[in-house]
Design a protein around this motif. Sequence first.
Motif, PDB file in Angstrom:
ATOM      1  N   LYS A  93       0.782  -1.326   0.039  1.00 60.54           N
ATOM      2  CA  LYS A  93      -0.123   0.110   0.167  1.00 60.54           C
ATOM      3  C   LYS A  93       0.922   1.289  -0.082  1.00 60.54           C
ATOM      4  CE  LYS A  93      -2.933   0.486   3.474  1.00 60.54           C
ATOM      5  NZ  LYS A  93      -4.043   0.745   4.442  1.00 60.54           N
ATOM      6  N   THR A  94       1.906   1.214   0.591  1.00 65.53           N
ATOM      7  CA  THR A  94       2.591   2.340   0.942  1.00 65.53           C
ATOM      8  C   THR A  94       4.000   2.633  -0.170  1.00 65.53           C
ATOM      9  OG1 THR A  94       4.060   1.341   2.808  1.00 65.53           O
ATOM     10  CG2 THR A  94       1.942   2.832   3.369  1.00 65.53           C
ATOM     11  N   SER A  95       4.262   1.675  -0.788  1.00 64.82           N
ATOM     12  CA  SER A  95       5.347   1.665  -1.600  1.00 64.82           C
ATOM     13  C   SER A  95       5.492   0.588  -2.904  1.00 64.82           C
ATOM     14  CB  SER A  95       6.702   1.099  -0.711  1.00 64.82           C
ATOM     15  OG  SER A  95       6.754  -0.169  -0.535  1.00 64.82           O
ATOM     16  N   ALA A  96       6.540   0.517  -3.471  1.00 68.02           N
ATOM     17  CA  ALA A  96       6.652  -0.268  -4.614  1.00 68.02           C
ATOM     18  C   ALA A  96       6.895  -1.549  -4.404  1.00 68.02           C
ATOM     19  CB  ALA A  96       7.574   0.257  -5.772  1.00 68.02           C
ATOM     20  N   ALA A  97       7.138  -1.873  -3.091  1.00 72.51           N
ATOM     21  CA  ALA A  97       7.429  -3.314  -2.681  1.00 72.51           C
ATOM     22  C   ALA A  97       6.334  -4.363  -2.759  1.00 72.51           C
ATOM     23  CB  ALA A  97       8.167  -3.231  -1.493  1.00 72.51           C
ATOM     24  N   HIS A  98       6.368  -5.358  -3.615  1.00 78.17           N
ATOM     25  CA  HIS A  98       5.252  -6.341  -3.522  1.00 78.17           C
ATOM     26  C   HIS A  98       6.046  -7.716  -3.068  1.00 78.17           C
ATOM     27  CE1 HIS A  98       1.956  -4.346  -5.865  1.00 78.17           C
ATOM     28  NE2 HIS A  98       2.860  -3.407  -5.369  1.00 78.17           N
ATOM     29  N   LEU A  99       6.185  -7.970  -1.773  1.00 77.10           N
ATOM     30  CA  LEU A  99       6.435  -9.413  -1.358  1.00 77.10           C
ATOM     31  C   LEU A  99       5.451 -10.277  -1.824  1.00 77.10           C
ATOM     32  CD1 LEU A  99       7.638  -8.146   2.376  1.00 77.10           C
ATOM     33  CD2 LEU A  99       9.018  -8.342   0.371  1.00 77.10           C
ATOM     34  N   ASP A 100       5.835 -11.609  -1.666  1.00 77.52           N
ATOM     35  CA  ASP A 100       5.383 -12.902  -2.320  1.00 77.52           C
ATOM     36  C   ASP A 100       4.258 -13.160  -0.969  1.00 77.52           C
ATOM     37  OD1 ASP A 100       4.286 -14.990  -3.424  1.00 77.52           O
ATOM     38  OD2 ASP A 100       6.146 -16.340  -2.458  1.00 77.52           O
ATOM     39  N   LEU A 101       2.925 -12.764  -1.360  1.00 77.66           N
ATOM     40  CA  LEU A 101       1.964 -13.121  -0.533  1.00 77.66           C
ATOM     41  C   LEU A 101       1.464 -14.546  -0.458  1.00 77.66           C
ATOM     42  CD1 LEU A 101      -0.665 -10.016  -0.958  1.00 77.66           C
ATOM     43  CD2 LEU A 101       0.979 -10.299   0.782  1.00 77.66           C
ATOM     44  N   THR A 102       1.800 -15.196  -1.393  1.00 76.85           N
ATOM     45  CA  THR A 102       1.595 -16.787  -1.267  1.00 76.85           C
ATOM     46  C   THR A 102       2.363 -17.479  -0.514  1.00 76.85           C
ATOM     47  OG1 THR A 102       1.036 -16.605  -3.844  1.00 76.85           O
ATOM     48  CG2 THR A 102       1.397 -18.677  -2.903  1.00 76.85           C
ATOM     49  N   THR A 103       3.739 -17.072  -0.225  1.00 76.54           N
ATOM     50  CA  THR A 103       4.511 -17.770   0.499  1.00 76.54           C
ATOM     51  C   THR A 103       4.031 -17.423   2.090  1.00 76.54           C
ATOM     52  OG1 THR A 103       6.361 -17.817  -0.765  1.00 76.54           O
ATOM     53  CG2 THR A 103       6.733 -17.809   1.531  1.00 76.54           C
ATOM     54  N   LEU A 104       3.719 -16.067   2.250  1.00 73.93           N
ATOM     55  CA  LEU A 104       3.268 -15.659   3.560  1.00 73.93           C
ATOM     56  C   LEU A 104       2.101 -16.292   3.870  1.00 73.93           C
ATOM     57  CD1 LEU A 104       4.496 -11.989   3.439  1.00 73.93           C
ATOM     58  CD2 LEU A 104       5.478 -13.552   4.761  1.00 73.93           C
ATOM     59  N   SER A 105       0.985 -16.190   3.017  1.00 74.65           N
ATOM     60  CA  SER A 105      -0.175 -16.852   3.145  1.00 74.65           C
ATOM     61  C   SER A 105      -0.269 -18.163   3.760  1.00 74.65           C
ATOM     62  CB  SER A 105      -1.548 -16.482   2.185  1.00 74.65           C
ATOM     63  OG  SER A 105      -0.899 -17.028   0.931  1.00 74.65           O
ATOM     64  N   ASP A 106       0.635 -18.875   2.725  1.00 75.41           N
ATOM     65  CA  ASP A 106       0.781 -20.538   3.105  1.00 75.41           C
ATOM     66  C   ASP A 106       1.391 -20.741   4.570  1.00 75.41           C
ATOM     67  OD1 ASP A 106      -0.137 -21.107   0.490  1.00 75.41           O
ATOM     68  OD2 ASP A 106       2.028 -21.526  -0.360  1.00 75.41           O
ATOM     69  N   ASP A 107       2.150 -19.798   4.928  1.00 67.11           N
ATOM     70  CA  ASP A 107       2.706 -19.816   6.356  1.00 67.11           C
ATOM     71  C   ASP A 107       1.723 -19.691   7.414  1.00 67.11           C
ATOM     72  OD1 ASP A 107       4.818 -20.342   8.246  1.00 67.11           O
ATOM     73  OD2 ASP A 107       5.237 -18.204   8.500  1.00 67.11           O
ATOM     74  N   VAL A 108       0.793 -18.984   7.044  1.00 68.89           N
ATOM     75  CA  VAL A 108      -0.381 -18.528   8.057  1.00 68.89           C
ATOM     76  C   VAL A 108      -1.409 -19.890   8.004  1.00 68.89           C
ATOM     77  CG1 VAL A 108      -2.520 -17.383   8.284  1.00 68.89           C
ATOM     78  CG2 VAL A 108      -0.700 -16.100   7.612  1.00 68.89           C
ATOM     79  N   LEU A 109      -1.553 -20.442   6.680  1.00 62.78           N
ATOM     80  CA  LEU A 109      -2.423 -21.623   6.567  1.00 62.78           C
ATOM     81  C   LEU A 109      -1.689 -22.860   7.359  1.00 62.78           C
ATOM     82  CD1 LEU A 109      -3.520 -21.379   2.866  1.00 62.78           C
ATOM     83  CD2 LEU A 109      -4.626 -21.098   4.857  1.00 62.78           C
ATOM     84  N   ALA A 110      -0.489 -22.839   7.312  1.00 61.53           N
ATOM     85  CA  ALA A 110       0.276 -23.936   8.068  1.00 61.53           C
ATOM     86  C   ALA A 110       0.039 -23.834   9.569  1.00 61.53           C
ATOM     87  CB  ALA A 110       1.660 -24.001   7.809  1.00 61.53           C
TER      88      ALA A 110
END
Length: 132
Positions: free
Chosen positions: A28-45
């Motif tokens: 939202k605040t910068s051009a950085a677009h971290l991989d949400l799939t990896t992060l959401s997979d960690d939440v799912l685990a």
Amino acid sequence: MIATLRNHAGLPTGKEERSFTHALWLRKTSAAHLDLTTLSDDVLACLAELNAHWNTSNPEGIEGKSSVLEREFVAPVVTILGVGLGYIRERPADVDATRAIFRISTAWQAVLDGDIVDLKQHVEDTEAMSGL
């Protein structure tokens, strides 16, 4: 598991570079677009672990399920979902974020339903049916 959920919710843990909510903030605040799939997979685990904790290793059965949902687990998940829903409300064109929040929300609902054995498969099946 609780430390990981708190981290993804943006609650103090010192690892914000691996935080789902921090990744949304960066999008939202910068051009950085971290991989949400990896992060959401960690939440799912984490949610899969929580599913086994609350609903036993055999969620299809009725014996041994927890009737108490500990706040220390609930609060971070609700925070992740709240931040995520706020983000996609502001940026509905972000398909990756929409997909990640859909997956986390689907998993959380399944944990609360208490009768899903394979949470990952359930999320994948539900996602496939949704057309995301």
